[in-house]
Design an enzyme around this catalytic site. Structure first.
Site, PDB file in Angstrom:
ATOM      1  N   ILE A  75      -4.097   4.338   0.244  1.00  0.00           N
ATOM      2  CA  ILE A  75      -4.774   4.838   1.439  1.00  0.00           C
ATOM      3  C   ILE A  75      -5.914   5.789   1.063  1.00  0.00           C
ATOM      4  O   ILE A  75      -6.889   5.920   1.813  1.00  0.00           O
ATOM      5  CB  ILE A  75      -3.770   5.494   2.425  1.00  0.00           C
ATOM      6  N   ILE A  79       0.835  -1.197   0.000  1.00  0.00           N
ATOM      7  CA  ILE A  79       0.000   0.000   0.000  1.00  0.00           C
ATOM      8  C   ILE A  79       0.874   1.254   0.000  1.00  0.00           C
ATOM      9  O   ILE A  79       1.949   1.269   0.606  1.00  0.00           O
ATOM     10  CB  ILE A  79      -0.969   0.011   1.214  1.00  0.00           C
ATOM     11  N   CYS A  80       0.398   2.279  -0.695  1.00  0.00           N
ATOM     12  CA  CYS A  80       1.008   3.604  -0.652  1.00  0.00           C
ATOM     13  C   CYS A  80      -0.141   4.620  -0.625  1.00  0.00           C
ATOM     14  O   CYS A  80      -1.226   4.312  -0.152  1.00  0.00           O
ATOM     15  CB  CYS A  80       1.952   3.826  -1.832  1.00  0.00           C
ATOM     16  N   ARG A  81       0.074   5.809  -1.114  1.00  0.00           N
ATOM     17  CA  ARG A  81      -0.978   6.830  -1.099  1.00  0.00           C
ATOM     18  C   ARG A  81      -2.073   6.517  -2.110  1.00  0.00           C
ATOM     19  O   ARG A  81      -3.249   6.506  -1.777  1.00  0.00           O
ATOM     20  CB  ARG A  81      -0.393   8.216  -1.386  1.00  0.00           C
TER      21      ARG A  81
END
Length: 106
Positions: A92, A63-65
């Protein structure tokens, strides 16, 4: 080809199987918008040096932004012997939008 998983799919699958959620955002990002689930935090720029902290036999969801960095890390992991790697599509931001609106969007 890297498999994808939505935040909802992650939460559903995690109840049935052990998954590692790998957050590759920078420290300031995780402080601003923390992932509301057990996870491992290794910023993208440190992945190669900290590869030994990950279990290649376990399914890993990155996961990242918004999904771009996590896709790159998922590709890297896949090229280094990780058989079951997923990109958390939308990152996210999707988690905030689709699961938990208390998580700030940035």
């Amino acid at each position: 080809m890297i498999k994808e998983m939505t935040p909802r799919e992650f939460l559903e699958r995690r109840t049935r199987a052990e998954l590692t959620l790998l957050d590759v955002r920078e420290d300031w990002e995780t402080t601003l918008a923390p992932v509301p689930a057990d996870h491992l935090h290794i910023p993208m720029g440190q992945i190669a040096d900290r590869l030994g902290e990950l279990d290649s036999s376990q399914s890993t969801v990155v996961i990242c932004r918004s999904g771009g960095r996590s896709l790159e890390v998922a590709r890297f992991l896949s090229s280094h012997g990780f058989d079951s790697v997923y990109n958390l599509v939308g990152g996210i931001l999707a988690w905030s939008r689709d699961v938990d609106p208390r998580i700030p969007q940035y």
